[in-house]
Design an enzyme around this catalytic site. Structure first.
Site: not given
Length: 271
Positions: A51, A53, A202
């Site tokens: 999923r 972002d 990230r």
């Protein structure tokens, strides 16, 4: 009767609020479900491998969906072309294949691989790649980046690099993490794991970039693995540099079922 389909999906995440459907927001799942329902008259269980972002891209996303068998048999051979005609240009379904009922795009996955693109040229990112490449204001040393990456490979509690979700584990197994400089001069991180927690990739990139530009020692990112809560000093790198490029699955049906059951047990135990 219903038939399970595997969809291999690519998208430019720039104008999406992520994968998951959200009220009053444009999402990849929302666009895809609307078109599938238009073609099949109703679908069930649209489930994705990762999923992503808001702003994150994909070239190798995978999802599954259950559709009416009769309708699938009538349009199956033309489905990819029909989806291309109806979907917006920033989402493409690259392939559709009939999958066994045991296939679960999320829980059957063995690994996910992401890449993160960084341009450290004085002029920044090339205009045609500005949507998937982050401009970094300082020169990067690939040797230092790889030295930092080495300490993050393996099974660890990545709590320092994750935005915690209630009842969710932050223990993950990173099987590969390395950096390269491509012929166009862009520095690219490639990271593979069984799964990733929220903002983990990230955050890992952000921690390594400050090593690559000389502001932190190579040992610093791995030193954070002793933390049990998120490290506030770790920068979350911008979303648009990140792309999901590959999801791998077992080759045979029995292994698909076993993998899904094992993954569910691990998640339930963590919860």
């Amino acid at each position: 009767m219903s038939t399970r389909l595997r969809l291999d999906v690519a998208y430019d995440g720039t104008d999406f609020s992520g994968w998951a459907a959200q009220p009053q927001r444009r999402t990849v799942a929302g666009e895809l479900r609307a078109v599938l329902e238009r073609l099949f008259g109703g679908v069930e269980g649209l489930t994705v491998a990762g999923r992503t972002d808001a702003g994150v891209h994909a070239t190798g996303q995978v999802c599954h969906v259950d559709v009416p068998t009769e309708r699938w048999e009538s349009i199956g051979g033309a489905l990819v072309r029909k989806l291309a005609q109806l979907l917006p240009p920033d989402v493409r379904v690259r392939a559709v294949t009939e999958a066994p009922a045991e296939f679960d795009a999320r829980f059957s996955a063995l690994s996910r691989r992401y890449e993160y693109r960084v341009a450290d040229a004085p002029y920044g990112a090339e205009p045609l790649r500005r949507r998937d490449t982050v401009a970094w204001p300082r020169p990067l040393d690939v040797g230092l980046l790889n030295a930092a990456a080495a300490g993050l490979v393996g099974e660890h509690d990545f709590a320092a690099f994750c935005r915690r979700k209630e009842h969710a584990t932050t223990i993950r197994a990173v099987s590969a993490l390395h950096w390269r400089r491509d012929p166009d001069g862009v520095v690219v991180a490639s990271v593979t794991a069984d799964a990733f927690c929220w903002s983990m990739v990230r955050s890992l990139v952000g921690a390594q970039l400050v090593v690559g530009d000389g502001r932190r020692p190579p040992s610093w990112p791995a030193s954070l693995l002793s933390r049990t809560i998120r490290a506030d000093e770790v920068m979350v790198a911008p979303a648009h540099g990140l792309t999901l490029v590959e999801v791998l699955y077992p080759a045979d049906v029995s292994a698909l079922r076993e993998r899904a059951e094992l993954t569910r047990r691990r998640r339930d135990a963590a919860g």
